[in-house]
Enzyme design. Sequence first.
Site, PDB file in Angstrom:
ATOM      1  N   CYS A   1       0.841  -1.199   0.000  1.00  0.00           N
ATOM      2  CA  CYS A   1       0.000   0.000   0.000  1.00  0.00           C
ATOM      3  C   CYS A   1       0.882   1.258   0.000  1.00  0.00           C
ATOM      4  O   CYS A   1       1.544   1.537  -0.987  1.00  0.00           O
ATOM      5  CB  CYS A   1      -0.973  -0.042   1.176  1.00  0.00           C
ATOM      6  SG  CYS A   1      -2.399   1.065   0.976  1.00  0.00           S
TER       7      CYS A   1
ATOM      8  N   HIS B   1      -3.417  -5.804   0.972  1.00  0.00           N
ATOM      9  CA  HIS B   1      -2.755  -6.062   2.252  1.00  0.00           C
ATOM     10  C   HIS B   1      -2.745  -7.557   2.601  1.00  0.00           C
ATOM     11  O   HIS B   1      -3.710  -8.061   3.176  1.00  0.00           O
ATOM     12  CB  HIS B   1      -3.482  -5.309   3.371  1.00  0.00           C
ATOM     13  CG  HIS B   1      -3.285  -3.841   3.355  1.00  0.00           C
ATOM     14  ND1 HIS B   1      -2.304  -3.207   4.099  1.00  0.00           N
ATOM     15  CD2 HIS B   1      -3.943  -2.854   2.692  1.00  0.00           C
ATOM     16  CE1 HIS B   1      -2.374  -1.898   3.897  1.00  0.00           C
ATOM     17  NE2 HIS B   1      -3.355  -1.658   3.045  1.00  0.00           N
TER      18      HIS B   1
ATOM     19  N   GLU C   1      -1.024  -8.932   4.951  1.00  0.00           N
ATOM     20  CA  GLU C   1      -0.923  -9.073   6.406  1.00  0.00           C
ATOM     21  C   GLU C   1      -2.287  -9.009   7.081  1.00  0.00           C
ATOM     22  O   GLU C   1      -2.439  -9.460   8.225  1.00  0.00           O
ATOM     23  CB  GLU C   1       0.023  -8.003   6.982  1.00  0.00           C
ATOM     24  CG  GLU C   1      -0.561  -6.612   7.149  1.00  0.00           C
ATOM     25  CD  GLU C   1      -0.627  -5.785   5.873  1.00  0.00           C
ATOM     26  OE1 GLU C   1      -0.918  -4.579   5.967  1.00  0.00           O
ATOM     27  OE2 GLU C   1      -0.396  -6.350   4.774  1.00  0.00           O
TER      28      GLU C   1
END
Length: 232
Positions: free
Chosen positions: A86, A203, A205
């Site tokens: 990002c 993302h 994660e």
Amino acid sequence: MKFGVLVFPGSNCDRDIVTVTSGIMQQPTRMIWHEETDISDIDTIVVPGGFSYGDYLRCGAIARFAPVMQAVKQHAAQGKYVLGICNGFQILTESGLLPGALVRNRDLHFICDRVPLRVERNDLAWTNAYQPHQVISLPIAHGEGCYYADPATLKSLEANNQIVWRYCDAQGNVNEAGNPNGSLNNIAGICNREGNVLGMMPHPERAADIVLGNTDGKGLFDSLLAKLPVSV
């Protein structure tokens, strides 16, 4: 493997990364302040999401001048791994570690959603745990995530197989309906020619813990650990 997670003023996804690398993957992880210059102990650098320096001027435009980024460039030149997620992807393009730029979303709105992605390459250290053209779902959260590059750069990316992730529909079709932000060629993530530097807007994660109901992003971290020796 030892991870290093950069921390800029305004970073807000740094601890999310640490939760995955240190908590779930149980790998040594060090948070690296933006003024540090010695990252020689690190195998994989993660440039996290957030709003580095408040996104003043342009996303990533100030972070590129942070002292740590010169060390990150040297790290990448040595063939070590760099992941930008990002805002981290924006910083990598601003720093010249990856080509192109991330600009305002097509509809000029901030987007927070989960979207399908198609794996374009599974021969990288980042993606070997996935199947060719596998469709996964990852969260996105950005206002300036539209990937843009001039025609020559786009042609080079395609010719050199540097596009790692594309936005798609649920069936894996790469089309306008599956493009959430207007990114050219539905690009969601790219790598450098050597494959050791990866930038992506989604993302992983945020989709690596079963508690969150989605572990599609964990494959990226599994891939890395399968590629390099695991630290204990």
